[in-house]
Motif scaffolding. Structure first.
Motif, mmCIF file in Angstrom:
data_model
loop_
_atom_site.group_PDB
_atom_site.id
_atom_site.type_symbol
_atom_site.label_atom_id
_atom_site.label_comp_id
_atom_site.label_asym_id
_atom_site.label_seq_id
_atom_site.Cartn_x
_atom_site.Cartn_y
_atom_site.Cartn_z
ATOM 1 N N ILE A 1 0.833 -1.205 0.000
ATOM 2 C CA ILE A 1 0.000 0.000 0.000
ATOM 3 C C ILE A 1 0.869 1.257 0.000
ATOM 4 N N MET A 2 1.906 1.273 0.837
ATOM 5 C CA MET A 2 2.750 2.467 0.910
ATOM 6 C C MET A 2 3.521 2.680 -0.384
ATOM 7 N N SER A 3 4.020 1.587 -0.983
ATOM 8 C CA SER A 3 4.774 1.734 -2.235
ATOM 9 C C SER A 3 3.873 2.229 -3.353
ATOM 10 N N GLU A 4 2.603 1.805 -3.353
ATOM 11 C CA GLU A 4 1.689 2.177 -4.427
ATOM 12 C C GLU A 4 1.093 3.577 -4.236
ATOM 13 N N TYR A 5 1.164 4.115 -3.043
ATOM 14 C CA TYR A 5 0.715 5.486 -2.782
ATOM 15 C C TYR A 5 1.837 6.507 -2.983
ATOM 16 N N ALA A 6 3.085 6.082 -2.812
ATOM 17 C CA ALA A 6 4.203 7.024 -2.734
ATOM 18 C C ALA A 6 4.598 7.566 -4.100
ATOM 19 N N ASN A 7 5.323 8.705 -4.097
ATOM 20 C CA ASN A 7 5.937 9.190 -5.330
ATOM 21 C C ASN A 7 7.299 8.518 -5.486
ATOM 22 N N LYS A 8 7.819 8.523 -6.718
ATOM 23 C CA LYS A 8 9.033 7.739 -6.973
ATOM 24 C C LYS A 8 10.281 8.367 -6.355
ATOM 25 N N LYS A 9 10.238 9.676 -6.078
ATOM 26 C CA LYS A 9 11.412 10.348 -5.529
ATOM 27 C C LYS A 9 11.680 9.972 -4.076
ATOM 28 N N THR A 10 10.618 9.863 -3.280
ATOM 29 C CA THR A 10 10.792 9.594 -1.836
ATOM 30 C C THR A 10 10.105 8.297 -1.406
ATOM 31 N N ARG A 11 9.853 7.405 -2.369
ATOM 32 C CA ARG A 11 9.137 6.163 -2.060
ATOM 33 C C ARG A 11 9.885 5.320 -1.017
ATOM 34 N N GLY A 12 11.187 5.210 -1.170
ATOM 35 C CA GLY A 12 11.969 4.407 -0.228
ATOM 36 C C GLY A 12 11.845 4.909 1.195
ATOM 37 N N ALA A 13 11.908 6.230 1.366
ATOM 38 C CA ALA A 13 11.797 6.825 2.701
ATOM 39 C C ALA A 13 10.427 6.573 3.306
ATOM 40 N N PHE A 14 9.376 6.647 2.473
ATOM 41 C CA PHE A 14 8.017 6.438 2.991
ATOM 42 C C PHE A 14 7.816 4.987 3.447
ATOM 43 N N ILE A 15 8.271 4.019 2.628
ATOM 44 C CA ILE A 15 8.122 2.610 3.015
ATOM 45 C C ILE A 15 8.976 2.315 4.250
ATOM 46 N N ALA A 16 10.205 2.854 4.255
ATOM 47 C CA ALA A 16 11.093 2.645 5.410
ATOM 48 C C ALA A 16 10.523 3.279 6.672
ATOM 49 N N ALA A 17 9.822 4.413 6.532
ATOM 50 C CA ALA A 17 9.222 5.075 7.698
ATOM 51 C C ALA A 17 8.130 4.213 8.313
ATOM 52 N N VAL A 18 7.369 3.514 7.468
ATOM 53 C CA VAL A 18 6.355 2.575 7.983
ATOM 54 C C VAL A 18 7.041 1.485 8.792
ATOM 55 N N PHE A 19 8.114 0.928 8.235
ATOM 56 C CA PHE A 19 8.830 -0.149 8.922
ATOM 57 C C PHE A 19 9.531 0.363 10.175
ATOM 58 N N ALA A 20 9.963 1.634 10.152
ATOM 59 C CA ALA A 20 10.670 2.216 11.302
ATOM 60 C C ALA A 20 9.788 2.281 12.549
ATOM 61 N N MET A 21 8.482 2.222 12.358
ATOM 62 C CA MET A 21 7.585 2.208 13.515
ATOM 63 C C MET A 21 7.787 0.965 14.364
ATOM 64 N N GLN A 22 8.427 -0.060 13.778
ATOM 65 C CA GLN A 22 8.789 -1.239 14.570
ATOM 66 C C GLN A 22 9.683 -0.843 15.743
#
Length: 537
Positions: free
Chosen positions: A151-172
């Motif tokens: 869901i996060m990868s498909e919502y994100a823009n290509k420039k900051t997609r990695g940071a957005f997906i990693a931010a979800v995982f960082a909540m761990q």
């Protein structure tokens, strides 16, 4: 031949960072906060469970969980997680991300509460109930991995997609930290209320009956963040990439994203029809998939598997380190509640100083350095620090050297999180086609949990002393902590080697990586989805 990118997908790729990006991070991230809380809080209360249900007052030391019970209590949630990752990953591609997303949270809420209940006061009944509900808790947690990442990868823009997906995982990281803080608060409150003697001073008096509530409250608290997030998950629209590329509904995709982006988007009906007629609709077990993405899947599964053997095994050594530097005194010098407090304090400090910062370093640097560089660097330093701990292990056990050991041990956690623990989660959500994205992420994540099971069960026994007289009660002799650390170093080295099978996805659109905007049969994505060489980083 490559076709033009659909307007709605291009709008997502080039969109500036907006409120909906952060909303999606919080909604998906709270699920991961809960995942980490539920998976790791059990380590805070296992010693308490041993005292409550397995103490023999005739013995000099308080009770501990028998080896088979300890393995079941610690590992059953991983088995459930592995199963859930495969099942919900597949279901997310069949039914849609949103329709399945709320179901995983409901399972987690119900089973978090049920984990703190039991059908009897008998030790076997309590452990059986706990293991049953922790399996299903893990099953729900497993679904969160592929769905949140996709869901996060498909919502994100290509420039900051990695940071957005990693931010979800960082909540761990915050989930692990939150578990320690909740345990500190609960055990601290009970400790203040019931100031009882240590086991060595009064065996029976060191364990008040109210201590049984401590572990139940800690486990049941995991339902709170999951319940709070449920409403917002149900409000999220389906991702445009699933709606357009899998469900083939261009009009719905445009309507949904028009609301999200707050701009008027046209439905690319003709482009969706062209893509549906193309030969790029191969399945998971097809020759085309093996040719185009086979090595990628091997790379994501092996690196995640090897990482989790090392990552989850490291957690098992914490009790030895805590004892070595005096954070946790001998068990018989404390009462039951005080022991929970001391363990929680130690875990909270480790999380605060190394685990949480590591995750956020990845968030800040992943779209600058790239996934490949961070993963390779993480595995490299994990290998270096593990060998630096293992080879002179006797030196680190001597008085005065413990602090150095803990610093390097903490750095292995830091580079696990500023490294493969984050990137193995990010990459599978980017490099596979939309119709198989959730499934392939689930397979990769399940391989990781298989590694966690190896770590939880295998190294629990392997790390035992070679001398039978020095092993923990009920355990056979092992290879010792030094040799176990050497094995972890070797595993990290192999993780570094298999990283070369994983493609770099920085700065590319998902469709560019997967070839889904191509009208005809496509060739393997050697130019767009291969690993970047080190000199270009």
């Amino acid at each position: 031949m490559a076709g033009e990118q659909m307007g709605v997908l291009n709008a997502l790729d080039v969109a500036k960072t907006q409120l909906y990006h952060f909303t999606a991070i919080v909604i998906a991230g709270m699920g991961f906060f809960t995942d980490a809380y539920d998976l790791f809080c059990i380590s805070l209360v296992t010693k308490l469970l041993g005292r409550i249900y397995y103490t023999d007052l005739a013995k000099e030391k308080p009770g501990t969980l028998p080896p088979n019970v300890a393995a079941a209590v610690n590992g059953v949630a991983f088995v459930g997680t592995l199963t859930g990752q495969l099942f919900f990953g597949w279901l997310g591609d069949k039914m849609g991300r949103k329709r399945v997303y709320g179901l995983t949270l409901l399972v987690m809420v119900i089973c978090s509460v049920a984990s703190g209940l039991s059908f009897s006061k008998d030790a076997k009944a309590v452990m059986a109930t706990l293991c049953f509900f922790r399996f299903w808790l893990g099953f729900g947690i497993g679904g969160d991995y592929p769905l949140s990442a996709t869901i996060m990868s498909e919502y994100a823009n290509k420039k900051t997609r990695g940071a957005f997906i990693a931010a979800v995982f960082a909540m761990q990281g915050f989930g692990i930290l939150g578990g320690g803080i909740v345990a500190l608060i609960v055990s601290g409150a009970f400790k203040a209320k019931y100031d009882v003697p240590s086991y060595i001073d009064d065996r029976a008096g060191s364990l008040v009956s109210q201590a049984d509530y401590v572990w139940r409250i800690i486990l049941m608290f995991g339902a709170v963040p999951a319940a709070v997030t449920y409403y917002w998950r149900m409000k999220m629209p389906e991702t445009a990439r699933y709606t357009a590329l899998v469900a083939k509904n261009a009009q719905q995709a445009a309507a949904d994203m028009s609301k999200v982006l707050q701009v008027e988007l046209e439905a690319d009906v003709e482009k969706v029809e062209k893509l549906s007629e193309s030969k790029n609709s191969f399945g998971l077990f097809s020759k085309q998939f093996a040719k185009r993405h086979g090595l990628h899947l091997v790379g994501t599964t092996t690196t995640w598997f090897l990482l989790d053997i090392a990552f989850y095994s490291q957690n098992l050594f914490q009790k030895d380190i805590f004892s070595a530097i005096g954070w946790i005194p001998a068990a018989n010098t404390m009462n039951a509640i005080e022991e929970v407090f001391r363990i929680a304090r130690a875990q909270t400090l480790i999380a605060l100083c190394s685990t949480v910062p590591g995750y956020w370093f990845t968030v800040f640097f992943i779209d600058i350095m790239g996934r490949f560089a961070i993963q390779l660097m993480g595995f490299f330093f994990m290998t270096v620090f593990m060998f630096a701990l293992a080879i002179p292990y006797h030196h680190w056990t001597l008085k005065g050297n413990h602090i150095g050991f803990v610093i390097m041990y903490s750095l292995t956690f830091f580079f696990a999180n500023f490294g493969p623990n984050a990137t193995t989660f990010v990459v599978p959500a980017e490099i596979f086609p939309a119709r198989l994205r959730s499934t392939c992420h689930g397979i990769s994540a399940a391989a990781g949990k298989a590694g966690a099971i190896v770590g939880a069960f295998g190294f629990l026994y392997a790390a035992q002393d070679k001398d039978p007289s020095k092993t923990e009660a009920g355990y056979p002799p092992g290879i010792g902590i030094k040799n176990a650390l050497i094995m972890l170093g070797v595993i990290n080295f192999f993780g570094m080697a298999f990283t070369f099978l994983v493609p770099e996805s920085k700065g590319k659109s998902l469709e560019e990586l997967t070839g889904e905007n191509e009208d005809g049969p496509n060739e393997p994505a050697t130019a767009t989805a291969r690993t970047v060489p080190l000199y270009s980083i």
